[in-house]
Scaffold this motif. Structure first.
Motif, mmCIF file in Angstrom:
data_model
loop_
_atom_site.group_PDB
_atom_site.id
_atom_site.type_symbol
_atom_site.label_atom_id
_atom_site.label_comp_id
_atom_site.label_asym_id
_atom_site.label_seq_id
_atom_site.Cartn_x
_atom_site.Cartn_y
_atom_site.Cartn_z
ATOM 1 N N CYS A 1 0.858 -1.194 0.000
ATOM 2 C CA CYS A 1 0.000 0.000 0.000
ATOM 3 C C CYS A 1 0.885 1.231 0.000
ATOM 4 O O CYS A 1 1.668 1.446 0.922
ATOM 5 C CB CYS A 1 -0.921 -0.001 1.222
ATOM 6 N N LYS B 1 -10.192 -1.822 1.509
ATOM 7 C CA LYS B 1 -8.947 -2.581 1.656
ATOM 8 C C LYS B 1 -7.721 -1.671 1.713
ATOM 9 O O LYS B 1 -6.767 -1.943 2.451
ATOM 10 C CB LYS B 1 -8.811 -3.592 0.524
ATOM 11 N N GLU B 2 -7.727 -0.584 0.941
ATOM 12 C CA GLU B 2 -6.586 0.325 0.971
ATOM 13 C C GLU B 2 -6.464 0.980 2.345
ATOM 14 O O GLU B 2 -5.366 1.119 2.882
ATOM 15 C CB GLU B 2 -6.734 1.389 -0.120
ATOM 16 N N GLU B 3 -7.606 1.389 2.906
ATOM 17 C CA GLU B 3 -7.587 2.005 4.232
ATOM 18 C C GLU B 3 -7.110 1.019 5.292
ATOM 19 O O GLU B 3 -6.316 1.378 6.170
ATOM 20 C CB GLU B 3 -8.996 2.494 4.589
ATOM 21 N N THR C 1 -5.197 -1.683 4.940
ATOM 22 C CA THR C 1 -3.763 -1.961 4.792
ATOM 23 C C THR C 1 -2.922 -0.799 5.295
ATOM 24 O O THR C 1 -1.926 -0.984 6.011
ATOM 25 C CB THR C 1 -3.433 -2.255 3.326
#
Length: 646
Positions: free
Chosen positions: A76, A245-247, A249
């Motif tokens: 990320c 998912k980005e948040e 990670t």
């Protein structure tokens, strides 16, 4: 090679430690030491004790990453503040707990329905409303099963003699499922008779509708309904995690990084001032990193970095960080298996890389099989990063070289002319010995050279550690080197028919080194200016010294002969491949069975390659390392960047 280390003291205001760790130390590799242990002479120091305020969020984030890691990206690139990361973890954890609680509740309901379905399944042959049966008042009923053996006996000999009605429902390999009905007054008697026939009773709860078949359909419908609801919640969970998912990670990376940095406090010390407390961190860094860090914090008014040059003020010994060229790096595995070198020792990685590869190639000289080891090992090392595969690939290079020198390709000796000799055929005439296989002579010569080289390395290591006895008077020190070099020189001169040195020179080269080894303890005490008496008296000293000297001479002889195995395996490899070709018919001049040739090559390559690898490693450890290497170092365990990468 071993990286040069520098010892650093880093200090600043107590509340600034997180900024310093996050800004500086997280981007370098530093081996932290316990500051209280390092600064024992400094007064008024106390440990830095604080509890991680985000320990609970770290645990939550770890659980989320473990459960949903397969839905998350590996890397990320985004950054996120610590406060935002904590908010994201709490929000995600709350929502996902709510969804999983609903899913688990539905799963429990589904399992209960499945248990009811399993209970009624054996009685589908009973075409009667189950709920009505369960309401009988004057007739007792029993649902259960009986083993097939006892069912047949019961039907043949007992059933017609009792007042009971039995209905057979389902048959299995070992059991028969039945329902029997008895008058209420005779229930105890009939139950005892059925019990003697090993009747196993089961109980049906009052929740079925219609016949067993109808009840089964209703239950199946309910089970499918619950499963559909569970699947829907699973999709919601996956969609929710995927949408954030980005948040997740980024939040995990931020909190785990903060927690890792926060643990620096365990190794820090604090000054005992009332108003202005300062932290102190101590640790080892490579010389390049230490200078870079010191230069970087020069303009930081709140942070001070001092490189300690006086080693007398340092309590801990420098850790060992090996740095070798990529070609030799896989061989660090063998060094680590034996023990890491101490900071003052020579790093034996390149030594073992060269000697191991050469000895393996000599013992396993086949250009074709060596090429297979080279390619196979390289591919495994390239894609799987297996260090052993890298070692095999390097050994394959020398197997190819010696295969060309021996003229051997997949066991065929007539495809190529040997550049040097054929191991089975080359013979050498030696005085007093007669004809001896040349590879044996060469193997012993290689062994002598390796032993002399190891003695030189021992002298270097001993000088670095200021060990007078091991440097000058030991069997692998200067005295041992002079004696063994003289012995090897005399043997070579004698075998080649050259004239020997004068008797006086031989006495000096042989007797004096042995006398020095004999009196090594008194000589060491004299050089170090220690007044130590002889333990046990002169007689005991002389007796013990004679036996030890005899053991030294015997060890020189046995260690040298140990290298004969190098030549023996070179000859045995050619002999084994000759047997394979004989079985394949290649020796008879007729048609060749290529299946046997291929299978034999695979067998020899695998089995003998393993045996040769073990034997060469044994030579490395017992004949090389035992002479100069101690392996008493401690590993460089970096904190910060390297910890986060693991």
């Amino acid at each position: 090679m071993i990286e040069k280390m520098r010892f650093l003291n880093i200090t600043g205001p107590k509340g600034d430690i997180d900024r310093v760790v996050d800004t500086y130390l997280s981007r370098y590799e530093i081996h932290l030491e316990n500051a209280l242990s390092e600064l024992k002479t400094v007064k008024d120091l106390r440990p830095y004790i604080e509890v991680n305020p985000y320990k609970e969020e770290l645990a939550r984030a770890g659980v989320l990453m473990e459960r949903y890691g397969n839905l998350l990206p590996e890397h990320c690139g985004g950054s996120i503040s610590l406060e935002k990361a904590v908010e994201v973890i709490r929000e995600l954890d709350g929502r996902l707990k709510e969804l999983t609680a609903r899913r688990d509740e539905l799963a429990d309901q589904r399992n209960e329905l499945q248990e009811s379905r399993d209970r009624v399944a054996p009685f589908i042959g009973l075409n009667y409303n189950v709920k009505d049966i369960l309401k009988f008042q004057f007739i007792k009923f029993r649902f259960g099963r009986i083993s097939r053996e006892y069912y047949e006996k019961f039907s043949a000999f007992v059933y017609d003699t009792i007042d009971a009605v039995m209905f057979k429902c389902e048959e299995e390999t070992d059991y028969v499922w039945v329902v029997y009905f008895v008058p209420q007054k005779l229930a105890d008697k009939i139950d005892a008779i059925y019990a003697s026939m090993h009747f196993e009773r089961c109980y049906l709860p009052d929740e079925y509708e219609g016949t067993p078949v109808e009840a089964g359909h209703v239950l199946d419908s309910r089970i499918r309904e619950r499963q559909s609801q569970i699947d829907q919640i699973e999709r919601e969970i996956q969609e929710y995690v995927s949408s954030r998912k980005e948040e997740l990670t980024a939040a995990w990376n931020r909190i785990s990084s903060f927690s890792t940095n926060y643990d620096v406090r365990k190794l820090a010390a604090l000054t005992k001032h009332d108003n202005h407390n300062f932290y102190i961190l101590c640790g080892w860094m490579t010389e390049g990193d230490a200078k870079s860090l010191q230069k970087e914090v020069e303009n930081d008014e709140d942070t001070f970095c001092i490189i300690e040059d006086d080693h007398d003020n340092i309590m801990s010994s420098p850790p060992t960080k090996m740095k070798n060229p990529g070609l030799f790096k896989p061989f660090e595995m063998f060094v680590e298996m034996y023990g890491l070198p101490s900071y003052t020792e020579l790093d034996p990685t390149i030594i073992i890389a060269v000697t191991y590869s050469v000895l393996f190639g000599f013992m396993f000289g086949d250009a074709g099989q060596g090429l297979c080891l080279l390619i196979g090992g390289y591919l495994l090392y390239r894609f799987k990063k297996l260090r052993l595969a890298g070692i095999i690939s390097c050994c394959g290079v020398f197997s190819v070289i010696f295969g060309l020198l021996f003229g051997s390709v997949f066991g065929f000796e007539d495809l190529l002319e040997p550049v040097w000799l054929r191991p089975q055929q080359a013979m050498t005439d030696l005085p007093f010995i007669g004809r001896l296989n040349t590879v044996f002579v060469v193997a012993i010569a290689i062994g002598m050279g390796i032993i002399l080289m190891c003695m030189v390395f021992n002298i270097i290591n001993s000088l670095r550690s200021h060990d007078v006895e091991r440097t000058y008077f030991d069997t692998n020190g200067v005295a041992g080197l002079v004696f063994y070099f003289a012995l090897a020189s005399v043997v070579v001169l004698f075998m080649t028919g050259k004239p020997l040195p004068a008797a006086f020179i031989l006495v000096v080269m042989f007797v004096i080194p042995l006398l020095i080894i004999f009196f090594k303890e008194p000589l060491t005490a004299f050089v170090e200016k220690k007044s130590e008496g002889i333990e046990g008296g002169v007689g005991m000293f002389i007796t013990q010294g004679i036996f030890e000297l005899f053991e030294v001479l015997l060890s020189y002889f046995s260690n040298t002969l140990s290298f004969v195995r190098v030549g023996a395996f070179a000859v045995s490899h050619a002999a084994m491949m000759q047997v394979v070709l004989m079985l394949a018919g290649a020796e008879a001049g007729g048609s060749v069975n290529w299946g046997i040739v291929i299978g034999g090559n695979l067998f020899v390559c695998g089995m003998e390659g393993l045996i040769v690898g073990i034997q060469v490693l044994r030579l490395e450890y017992y004949e090389l390392f035992s002479r100069f290497y101690r392996g008493s170092g401690r590993a460089f365990e970096p904190y910060g960047k390297a910890v986060q990468q693991r």
